[in-house]
Motif scaffolding. Structure first.
Motif, PDB file in Angstrom:
ATOM      1  N   VAL A  99      53.037 -28.404 -28.603  1.00  0.00           N
ATOM      2  CA  VAL A  99      53.668 -27.165 -27.777  1.00  0.00           C
ATOM      3  C   VAL A  99      54.882 -26.718 -28.648  1.00  0.00           C
ATOM      4  N   ASN A 100      55.787 -27.709 -28.787  1.00  0.00           N
ATOM      5  CA  ASN A 100      56.854 -27.086 -29.550  1.00  0.00           C
ATOM      6  C   ASN A 100      57.726 -28.121 -30.402  1.00  0.00           C
ATOM      7  N   GLN A 101      57.059 -29.144 -30.966  1.00  0.00           N
ATOM      8  CA  GLN A 101      57.537 -29.937 -31.939  1.00  0.00           C
ATOM      9  C   GLN A 101      58.540 -30.895 -31.016  1.00  0.00           C
ATOM     10  N   ASN A 102      58.439 -30.833 -29.867  1.00  0.00           N
ATOM     11  CA  ASN A 102      59.348 -32.008 -29.346  1.00  0.00           C
ATOM     12  C   ASN A 102      60.818 -31.644 -29.154  1.00  0.00           C
ATOM     13  N   GLU A 103      61.023 -30.236 -29.270  1.00  0.00           N
ATOM     14  CA  GLU A 103      62.240 -29.517 -29.497  1.00  0.00           C
ATOM     15  C   GLU A 103      63.066 -29.355 -28.277  1.00  0.00           C
ATOM     16  N   THR A 104      62.421 -29.280 -27.268  1.00  0.00           N
ATOM     17  CA  THR A 104      62.974 -28.953 -25.870  1.00  0.00           C
ATOM     18  C   THR A 104      63.326 -30.297 -25.021  1.00  0.00           C
ATOM     19  N   ARG A 105      64.002 -30.196 -24.259  1.00  0.00           N
ATOM     20  CA  ARG A 105      64.464 -31.626 -23.339  1.00  0.00           C
ATOM     21  C   ARG A 105      63.471 -31.533 -21.975  1.00  0.00           C
ATOM     22  N   PHE A 106      62.772 -30.406 -21.768  1.00  0.00           N
ATOM     23  CA  PHE A 106      61.869 -30.090 -20.679  1.00  0.00           C
ATOM     24  C   PHE A 106      60.362 -30.717 -21.378  1.00  0.00           C
ATOM     25  N   LYS A 107      59.864 -31.655 -20.824  1.00  0.00           N
ATOM     26  CA  LYS A 107      58.707 -32.385 -21.334  1.00  0.00           C
ATOM     27  C   LYS A 107      57.705 -32.596 -20.213  1.00  0.00           C
ATOM     28  N   ILE A 108      56.521 -32.361 -20.892  1.00  0.00           N
ATOM     29  CA  ILE A 108      55.179 -32.605 -19.931  1.00  0.00           C
ATOM     30  C   ILE A 108      54.253 -33.498 -20.843  1.00  0.00           C
ATOM     31  N   TYR A 109      53.915 -34.607 -20.139  1.00  0.00           N
ATOM     32  CA  TYR A 109      53.378 -35.707 -20.759  1.00  0.00           C
ATOM     33  C   TYR A 109      52.645 -36.534 -19.604  1.00  0.00           C
ATOM     34  N   GLY A 110      51.774 -37.387 -20.262  1.00  0.00           N
ATOM     35  CA  GLY A 110      50.974 -38.376 -19.218  1.00  0.00           C
ATOM     36  C   GLY A 110      50.092 -39.368 -20.048  1.00  0.00           C
ATOM     37  N   ALA A 146      47.614 -39.718 -14.994  1.00  0.00           N
ATOM     38  CA  ALA A 146      48.931 -39.480 -14.992  1.00  0.00           C
ATOM     39  C   ALA A 146      49.645 -38.146 -15.435  1.00  0.00           C
ATOM     40  N   LEU A 147      50.300 -37.353 -14.685  1.00  0.00           N
ATOM     41  CA  LEU A 147      50.912 -36.396 -15.448  1.00  0.00           C
ATOM     42  C   LEU A 147      52.551 -35.929 -14.827  1.00  0.00           C
ATOM     43  N   TYR A 148      53.101 -35.977 -15.816  1.00  0.00           N
ATOM     44  CA  TYR A 148      54.683 -35.990 -15.732  1.00  0.00           C
ATOM     45  C   TYR A 148      55.089 -34.589 -16.151  1.00  0.00           C
ATOM     46  N   PHE A 149      56.046 -34.156 -15.315  1.00  0.00           N
ATOM     47  CA  PHE A 149      57.108 -32.963 -15.441  1.00  0.00           C
ATOM     48  C   PHE A 149      58.485 -33.418 -15.451  1.00  0.00           C
ATOM     49  N   GLU A 150      59.188 -33.303 -16.499  1.00  0.00           N
ATOM     50  CA  GLU A 150      60.425 -34.101 -16.785  1.00  0.00           C
ATOM     51  C   GLU A 150      61.375 -33.407 -17.623  1.00  0.00           C
ATOM     52  N   ARG A 151      62.664 -33.749 -16.802  1.00  0.00           N
ATOM     53  CA  ARG A 151      64.030 -33.409 -17.895  1.00  0.00           C
ATOM     54  C   ARG A 151      64.881 -34.555 -17.653  1.00  0.00           C
ATOM     55  N   LEU A 152      65.393 -35.176 -18.644  1.00  0.00           N
ATOM     56  CA  LEU A 152      66.369 -36.201 -18.665  1.00  0.00           C
ATOM     57  C   LEU A 152      67.803 -35.851 -18.692  1.00  0.00           C
ATOM     58  N   PRO A 153      68.637 -36.267 -17.953  1.00  0.00           N
ATOM     59  CA  PRO A 153      70.040 -36.066 -18.255  1.00  0.00           C
ATOM     60  C   PRO A 153      70.392 -36.597 -19.574  1.00  0.00           C
ATOM     61  N   ASP A 154      71.529 -36.021 -20.259  1.00  0.00           N
ATOM     62  CA  ASP A 154      72.013 -36.534 -21.335  1.00  0.00           C
ATOM     63  C   ASP A 154      73.071 -37.598 -21.026  1.00  0.00           C
ATOM     64  N   GLY A 489      41.177 -55.986 -18.755  1.00  0.00           N
ATOM     65  CA  GLY A 489      42.067 -55.462 -19.685  1.00  0.00           C
ATOM     66  C   GLY A 489      41.882 -54.046 -19.525  1.00  0.00           C
ATOM     67  N   ASP A 490      42.770 -53.026 -20.228  1.00  0.00           N
ATOM     68  CA  ASP A 490      42.895 -51.418 -20.014  1.00  0.00           C
ATOM     69  C   ASP A 490      43.021 -50.999 -21.432  1.00  0.00           C
ATOM     70  N   LEU A 491      42.606 -49.725 -21.245  1.00  0.00           N
ATOM     71  CA  LEU A 491      43.044 -48.744 -22.618  1.00  0.00           C
ATOM     72  C   LEU A 491      43.799 -47.325 -21.912  1.00  0.00           C
ATOM     73  N   ILE A 492      44.909 -47.280 -22.400  1.00  0.00           N
ATOM     74  CA  ILE A 492      45.949 -46.457 -22.099  1.00  0.00           C
ATOM     75  C   ILE A 492      45.873 -45.228 -23.198  1.00  0.00           C
ATOM     76  N   TRP A 493      45.514 -44.108 -22.781  1.00  0.00           N
ATOM     77  CA  TRP A 493      45.488 -43.102 -23.794  1.00  0.00           C
ATOM     78  C   TRP A 493      46.597 -42.068 -23.317  1.00  0.00           C
ATOM     79  N   HIS A 494      47.722 -41.917 -24.198  1.00  0.00           N
ATOM     80  CA  HIS A 494      49.071 -41.289 -23.972  1.00  0.00           C
ATOM     81  C   HIS A 494      48.934 -39.775 -24.417  1.00  0.00           C
ATOM     82  N   PHE A 495      49.423 -38.962 -23.820  1.00  0.00           N
ATOM     83  CA  PHE A 495      49.480 -37.320 -24.109  1.00  0.00           C
ATOM     84  C   PHE A 495      50.658 -36.703 -24.025  1.00  0.00           C
TER      85      PHE A 495
END
Length: 495
Positions: A99-110, A146-154, A489-495
């Motif tokens: 999306v933006n080379q991980n340059e923002t603090r707002f993240k979407i991942y899962g 799993a789907l996350y929408f997140e902004r972490l405080p500094d 066992g399990d296989l986790i594919w992160h995005f």
């Protein structure tokens, strides 16, 4: 929700993310979204052979991070109800790279987490219970999408107020363990669906830098504060969960305040509506929590005490009162250990044995999903087990205690780790697991990472119930085995 709903959930999530990425990334990147995403994975998997200079380490305030992540779930010792105050956001995500080379603090991942197991139990749909989360024997399952929408405080800086949020959803088999009463709980408590959806976290964080060495105020639905383990798949050393973790409090709706007093002391206090009960439901109970963590040896040792559920503990929907003590110790760069114990109880629990001599066991725990739709007495709450008491009593005090130890070894520089887990649980009245017996569990597991985006966790697990059979229950029937062996066992594919 069934298999079709699962496919729809995944497709909608991925195409929504693609649309978001194309819209936000159009101005800075000329390649298409899927091309950028593919390159992000290739770069992650081949980073060790890349000629690119290493990325600078994020700034950190306080003691050094004790662990490497990966291969371990976190760089810091676990603490719930707060971000780790003074620690930066170490994570980058393949989706956000596209999306933006991980340059923002707002993240979407899962991630997508698929699990399998081969078990000596086979008589019922959920015959591996009380083991978790691989409760369906001899099968392959979608455990979590799993789907996350997140902004972490500094929380590294101490100059200004900051804020954050998280909205996290899961779909799959594991909703059976995270469900809170009043939050789409009909999927489990009325329909007993194998798969379901749960918005497992939705909260705001408010960071106050001038209160102590930093204070976080969390408001919303959050993971309960104590425990080595957590609900979300990547936050654990192993695929399956300890019995200790399976039968305590999972999530709470409330307000929690965490203050870092010094480099050694962190304290927490808060109020909630109780364990697994939304504030707008009839089972909500005003519940307090008070916790304290002490860290020494430049972060290598941590002792964490937590009174997680302070109220009357009178029988209700998972209205358990619980007290925890957790100790973490780093031996050296390759070895560390984590040990946790708890004592918990409910009062005035309906007696399943009233008028019966001998008592007839009720089977694996209804409150964690194996028999979630079954009700055996007008005084029982759907999804909340009764107890196995003296046959002359209508209700009784139902305590239980447990202790678990993890020994962890890392090698191959951030790619591989080994877990040895041993535990003991005494479910004195059978109110947590459905069978009044003592348990032991022993596990050998491995955790292998491809880059930072694909995780494979095979394990061999042996468990035993000492006083009566607790495993391999036919659907609607009583357990038939005292010993269970699983290869899983399990296989986790992160995005």
């Amino acid at each position: 929700m069934g298999q079709k709903s699962s496919l729809i959930f995944l497709l909608v999530a991925m195409f929504s993310l693609q649309a978001f990425a194309q819209d936000t990334g159009r101005s800075t990147q000329s390649q298409g979204f899927w091309t950028r995403l593919g390159h992000a994975y290739l770069d992650d998997w081949t980073a060790s052979s890349s000629n690119l200079p290493p990325a600078p380490e994020p700034q950190r305030r306080g003691t050094p991070a004790p662990l490497n992540s990966p291969p371990f779930p976190s760089a810091d010792w676990p603490i719930g109800g707060t971000p780790v105050i003074g620690a930066p956001d170490y994570q980058t995500y393949m989706l956000m790279q596209a999306v933006n080379q991980n340059e923002t603090r707002f993240k979407i991942y899962g991630w997508f987490d698929f699990g399998y197991n081969a078990s000596t139990s086979n008589k019922g749909k959920f015959a591996n219970a009380p083991a978790a989360y691989d409760v369906v024997p001899n099968s392959v399952q979608l455990d979590q999408a799993a789907l996350y929408f997140e902004r972490l405080p500094d929380t590294v800086q101490k100059e200004h107020f900051d804020w954050g949020f998280r909205f996290a959803s899961i779909y799959g088999l594991d909703y059976r363990y995270t469900t809170a009463y009043g939050v789409f709980s009909q999927q489990l408590l009325k329909s007993n669906n194998t798969y379901g959806y749960d918005p497992v976290m939705y909260y705001l964080d408010f960071y106050l830098p001038h209160l102590g060495q930093g204070t976080d105020v969390r408001v919303g639905r959050y993971i309960s504060l104590p425990d080595i383990e957590a609900q979300l798949a990547p936050n654990n050393y192993t695929y399956s969960h300890s019995l200790l973790y399976t039968y305590d409090c999972y999530t709470q709706h409330g307000v929690n305040v965490t203050t870092k007093l010094s480099q050694h002391w962190t304290v927490q206090g808060g109020v909630s509506a109780g364990c697994e009960a939304a504030p707008w439901t009839k089972y909500a109970k005003l519940t307090g929590n008070a916790c304290a963590a002490y860290t020494w040896h430049t972060g290598g040792d941590n002792l964490y005490f937590c009174a997680n559920s302070l109220n009357s503990a009178k029988y209700s929907y998972n209205n358990v009162s619980a007290y925890y003590l957790t100790y973490y110790h780093k031996f050296n760069a390759s070895w560390h250990t984590a040990t946790e114990g708890w004592y918990q109880y409910e009062r005035d629990v309906p007696n399943l044995c009233y008028g019966l001599d001998p008592c007839i066991s009720d089977g694996p725990g209804a409150n964690i999903g194996a028999n979630a739709g079954e009700i055996h007495s007008p005084s029982l709450i759907p999804g909340a087990n009764g107890a196995q008491c003296n046959p002359a009593a209508t209700h009784c005090y139902a305590p239980d205690w447990a202790v678990v130890n993890y020994i962890e070894h890392e090698w191959n520089h951030h790619h591989t780790s080994m877990t040895i887990r041993n535990e003991f649980l005494d479910d004195i009245r059978g109110q947590r697991t459905g069978t009044a017996t003592k348990y032991s569990e022993h596990l050998l597991g491995f955790n292998y990472w491809v880059g930072s985006t694909v995780t494979f966790r095979p394990e061999l697990r042996l468990e035993h119930s000492y006083d009566k059979p607790a495993y391999d229950a036919p659907t609607g029937g009583a357990p038939t085995k005292s010993t269970q062996l699983t290869f899983a066992g399990d296989l986790i594919w992160h995005f």
